[in-house]
Design a protein around this motif. Structure first.
Motif, PDB file in Angstrom:
ATOM      1  N   THR A 120      -4.651  -6.343   1.275  1.00 61.88           N
ATOM      2  CA  THR A 120      -4.097  -4.991   1.377  1.00 61.88           C
ATOM      3  C   THR A 120      -4.702  -4.266   2.570  1.00 61.88           C
ATOM      4  OG1 THR A 120      -3.695  -4.885  -0.995  1.00 61.88           O
ATOM      5  CG2 THR A 120      -3.843  -2.777   0.172  1.00 61.88           C
ATOM      6  N   ALA A 121      -6.007  -4.416   2.791  1.00 60.63           N
ATOM      7  CA  ALA A 121      -6.659  -3.783   3.935  1.00 60.63           C
ATOM      8  C   ALA A 121      -6.043  -4.277   5.240  1.00 60.63           C
ATOM      9  CB  ALA A 121      -8.159  -4.067   3.916  1.00 60.63           C
ATOM     10  N   GLY A 122      -5.791  -5.569   5.325  1.00 62.88           N
ATOM     11  CA  GLY A 122      -5.175  -6.125   6.526  1.00 62.88           C
ATOM     12  C   GLY A 122      -3.767  -5.589   6.742  1.00 62.88           C
ATOM     13  N   LYS A 123      -2.997  -5.494   5.680  1.00 67.14           N
ATOM     14  CA  LYS A 123      -1.625  -4.981   5.792  1.00 67.14           C
ATOM     15  C   LYS A 123      -1.614  -3.503   6.166  1.00 67.14           C
ATOM     16  CE  LYS A 123       0.439  -8.401   2.727  1.00 67.14           C
ATOM     17  NZ  LYS A 123       1.178  -8.630   1.476  1.00 67.14           N
ATOM     18  N   LEU A 124      -2.539  -2.732   5.583  1.00 68.81           N
ATOM     19  CA  LEU A 124      -2.634  -1.315   5.956  1.00 68.81           C
ATOM     20  C   LEU A 124      -3.056  -1.166   7.417  1.00 68.81           C
ATOM     21  CD1 LEU A 124      -4.316   0.191   2.755  1.00 68.81           C
ATOM     22  CD2 LEU A 124      -1.965   0.603   3.576  1.00 68.81           C
ATOM     23  N   ALA A 125      -3.995  -2.012   7.852  1.00 66.94           N
ATOM     24  CA  ALA A 125      -4.430  -1.966   9.258  1.00 66.94           C
ATOM     25  C   ALA A 125      -3.244  -2.215  10.181  1.00 66.94           C
ATOM     26  CB  ALA A 125      -5.535  -3.002   9.499  1.00 66.94           C
ATOM     27  N   GLN A 126      -2.417  -3.207   9.858  1.00 66.28           N
ATOM     28  CA  GLN A 126      -1.240  -3.505  10.678  1.00 66.28           C
ATOM     29  C   GLN A 126      -0.277  -2.318  10.698  1.00 66.28           C
ATOM     30  OE1 GLN A 126      -0.495  -6.546  12.490  1.00 66.28           O
ATOM     31  NE2 GLN A 126       0.761  -4.954  13.397  1.00 66.28           N
ATOM     32  N   GLN A 127      -0.011  -1.759   9.540  1.00 66.68           N
ATOM     33  CA  GLN A 127       0.910  -0.628   9.446  1.00 66.68           C
ATOM     34  C   GLN A 127       0.416   0.546  10.286  1.00 66.68           C
ATOM     35  OE1 GLN A 127       1.893   0.675   5.439  1.00 66.68           O
ATOM     36  NE2 GLN A 127       2.115   2.774   6.134  1.00 66.68           N
ATOM     37  N   TRP A 128      -0.860   0.880  10.151  1.00 67.07           N
ATOM     38  CA  TRP A 128      -1.390   2.037  10.874  1.00 67.07           C
ATOM     39  C   TRP A 128      -1.495   1.768  12.370  1.00 67.07           C
ATOM     40  CZ3 TRP A 128      -5.286   2.536   6.378  1.00 67.07           C
ATOM     41  CH2 TRP A 128      -4.684   3.233   5.330  1.00 67.07           C
ATOM     42  N   ARG A 129      -1.807   0.547  12.755  1.00 61.84           N
ATOM     43  CA  ARG A 129      -1.820   0.229  14.195  1.00 61.84           C
ATOM     44  C   ARG A 129      -0.415   0.332  14.765  1.00 61.84           C
ATOM     45  NH1 ARG A 129      -5.506  -1.396  17.268  1.00 61.84           N
ATOM     46  NH2 ARG A 129      -4.281  -2.954  18.339  1.00 61.84           N
ATOM     47  N   ASP A 130       0.588  -0.113  14.005  1.00 61.01           N
ATOM     48  CA  ASP A 130       1.981   0.016  14.436  1.00 61.01           C
ATOM     49  C   ASP A 130       2.383   1.474  14.608  1.00 61.01           C
ATOM     50  OD1 ASP A 130       2.198  -2.748  14.370  1.00 61.01           O
ATOM     51  OD2 ASP A 130       3.372  -2.806  12.506  1.00 61.01           O
ATOM     52  N   GLU A 131       1.744   2.362  13.853  1.00 64.03           N
ATOM     53  CA  GLU A 131       2.001   3.800  13.962  1.00 64.03           C
ATOM     54  C   GLU A 131       1.172   4.446  15.071  1.00 64.03           C
ATOM     55  OE1 GLU A 131       1.197   5.400  10.067  1.00 64.03           O
ATOM     56  OE2 GLU A 131       2.868   4.297   9.154  1.00 64.03           O
ATOM     57  N   GLY A 132       0.377   3.634  15.784  1.00 62.15           N
ATOM     58  CA  GLY A 132      -0.418   4.150  16.898  1.00 62.15           C
ATOM     59  C   GLY A 132      -1.779   4.697  16.512  1.00 62.15           C
ATOM     60  N   LYS A 133      -2.209   4.449  15.309  1.00 63.38           N
ATOM     61  CA  LYS A 133      -3.502   4.945  14.855  1.00 63.38           C
ATOM     62  C   LYS A 133      -4.615   3.981  15.272  1.00 63.38           C
ATOM     63  CE  LYS A 133      -1.712   7.360  10.742  1.00 63.38           C
ATOM     64  NZ  LYS A 133      -0.983   8.272  11.532  1.00 63.38           N
ATOM     65  N   SER A 134      -5.803   4.517  15.426  1.00 63.74           N
ATOM     66  CA  SER A 134      -6.987   3.713  15.712  1.00 63.74           C
ATOM     67  C   SER A 134      -7.568   3.283  14.371  1.00 63.74           C
ATOM     68  CB  SER A 134      -8.009   4.552  16.484  1.00 63.74           C
ATOM     69  OG  SER A 134      -9.208   3.835  16.634  1.00 63.74           O
ATOM     70  N   VAL A 135      -7.746   1.960  14.193  1.00 64.36           N
ATOM     71  CA  VAL A 135      -8.151   1.424  12.888  1.00 64.36           C
ATOM     72  C   VAL A 135      -9.371   0.535  13.043  1.00 64.36           C
ATOM     73  CG1 VAL A 135      -7.407   0.031  10.918  1.00 64.36           C
ATOM     74  CG2 VAL A 135      -5.742   1.440  12.132  1.00 64.36           C
ATOM     75  N   MET A 136     -10.271   0.599  12.067  1.00 62.92           N
ATOM     76  CA  MET A 136     -11.409  -0.312  11.998  1.00 62.92           C
ATOM     77  C   MET A 136     -11.516  -0.805  10.564  1.00 62.92           C
ATOM     78  SD  MET A 136     -15.495   0.285  12.577  1.00 62.92           S
ATOM     79  CE  MET A 136     -15.424   0.291  14.356  1.00 62.92           C
ATOM     80  N   LEU A 137     -11.730  -2.099  10.401  1.00 67.37           N
ATOM     81  CA  LEU A 137     -11.942  -2.692   9.091  1.00 67.37           C
ATOM     82  C   LEU A 137     -13.436  -2.915   8.884  1.00 67.37           C
ATOM     83  CD1 LEU A 137      -9.124  -5.409   9.196  1.00 67.37           C
ATOM     84  CD2 LEU A 137      -9.140  -3.333   7.793  1.00 67.37           C
ATOM     85  N   ALA A 138     -13.938  -2.583   7.687  1.00 69.90           N
ATOM     86  CA  ALA A 138     -15.349  -2.802   7.368  1.00 69.90           C
ATOM     87  C   ALA A 138     -15.448  -3.493   6.020  1.00 69.90           C
ATOM     88  CB  ALA A 138     -16.099  -1.470   7.327  1.00 69.90           C
ATOM     89  N   ALA A 139     -16.234  -4.569   5.968  1.00 71.51           N
ATOM     90  CA  ALA A 139     -16.382  -5.327   4.725  1.00 71.51           C
ATOM     91  C   ALA A 139     -17.323  -4.606   3.773  1.00 71.51           C
ATOM     92  CB  ALA A 139     -16.914  -6.728   5.028  1.00 71.51           C
ATOM     93  N   GLY A 140     -16.891  -4.483   2.522  1.00 79.10           N
ATOM     94  CA  GLY A 140     -17.716  -3.867   1.510  1.00 79.10           C
ATOM     95  C   GLY A 140     -18.226  -4.883   0.498  1.00 79.10           C
ATOM     96  N   ARG A 157      -5.563 -11.071  13.286  1.00 75.93           N
ATOM     97  CA  ARG A 157      -4.120 -11.030  13.112  1.00 75.93           C
ATOM     98  C   ARG A 157      -3.512  -9.693  13.538  1.00 75.93           C
ATOM     99  NH1 ARG A 157      -3.523 -13.273   6.935  1.00 75.93           N
ATOM    100  NH2 ARG A 157      -4.006 -15.453   7.361  1.00 75.93           N
ATOM    101  N   THR A 158      -4.256  -8.624  13.244  1.00 76.17           N
ATOM    102  CA  THR A 158      -3.714  -7.280  13.461  1.00 76.17           C
ATOM    103  C   THR A 158      -4.232  -6.610  14.727  1.00 76.17           C
ATOM    104  OG1 THR A 158      -5.455  -6.264  12.120  1.00 76.17           O
ATOM    105  CG2 THR A 158      -3.441  -6.939  10.976  1.00 76.17           C
ATOM    106  N   GLY A 159      -5.147  -7.282  15.436  1.00 78.40           N
ATOM    107  CA  GLY A 159      -5.740  -6.669  16.620  1.00 78.40           C
ATOM    108  C   GLY A 159      -6.634  -5.502  16.269  1.00 78.40           C
ATOM    109  N   THR A 160      -7.284  -5.604  15.113  1.00 82.08           N
ATOM    110  CA  THR A 160      -8.119  -4.521  14.604  1.00 82.08           C
ATOM    111  C   THR A 160      -9.595  -4.887  14.695  1.00 82.08           C
ATOM    112  OG1 THR A 160      -6.363  -3.953  13.031  1.00 82.08           O
ATOM    113  CG2 THR A 160      -8.543  -3.082  12.561  1.00 82.08           C
ATOM    114  N   GLU A 161     -10.416  -3.929  15.112  1.00 79.40           N
ATOM    115  CA  GLU A 161     -11.854  -4.144  15.184  1.00 79.40           C
ATOM    116  C   GLU A 161     -12.427  -4.278  13.780  1.00 79.40           C
ATOM    117  OE1 GLU A 161     -15.849  -1.868  16.860  1.00 79.40           O
ATOM    118  OE2 GLU A 161     -13.854  -1.059  17.331  1.00 79.40           O
TER     119      GLU A 161
END
Length: 162
Positions: A120-140, A157-161
């Motif tokens: 879900t985090a990966g899919k949200l990252a893709q969606q928000w990057r597609d909307e032009g938002k700056s996204v970072m994923l952090a493992a919990g 996959r999503t080009g997210t840091e």
């Protein structure tokens, strides 16, 4: 896409666990109604599929009120459960709105093991990057085997840091 369709697609893994648990209830199928003993079996199967005690009890109570038409099979049981889950979730369903004026915005995903938080985090990252938002994923959940690696794959996959 309808809210129910999104919910159904997003709960594929949970659906598989519930289906596997319910398929073991062979004595449940074929009748025209569910008796108290069968409802208890359904509730136990839902709890063993990690649905949670309170949710399983609510669904079992809803199944008691459900009007089954014709013999009960896995499809009619599944539809009754889907209707019950929709009834529980619809009143609290809200679109997640990210307010760019309130930055940074943190979204914390919480759930039991194997429920799809990282996906879900990966899919949200893709969606928000597609909307032009700056996204970072952090493992919990860094103590889970390959948790960081799985998140890094989603980052790639999503080009997210990460």
């Amino acid at each position: 896409m309808s809210w129910f369709k999104k919910l159904k697609d997003g709960l594929g893994k949970s659906t598989s666990k519930v289906s596997a648990s319910l398929s073991s209830l062979s004595g449940l199928f074929g009748g025209a109604r569910i008796d108290a003993s069968s409802l208890e079996e359904v509730e136990d199967a839902l709890i063993s599929a990690d649905l949670g005690t309170a949710s399983a009890q609510r669904l079992a109570a809803r199944m008691r009120r459900h009007k089954f038409e014709g013999p009960i099979d896995s499809d009619t049981l599944g539809q009754a459960l889907a209707d019950g889950i929709t009834e529980i979730l619809e009143p609290v369903a809200q679109k997640l709105e990210i307010d760019d004026a309130r930055s940074p915005h943190v979204v914390l995903l919480v759930g039991v093991n194997g429920s799809g938080k990282t996906t879900t985090a990966g899919k949200l990252a893709q969606q928000w990057r597609d909307e032009g938002k700056s996204v970072m994923l952090a493992a919990g959940d860094t103590f889970r085997a390959a948790a960081i690696e799985q998140l890094q794959i989603w980052g790639a996959r999503t080009g997210t840091e990460v």
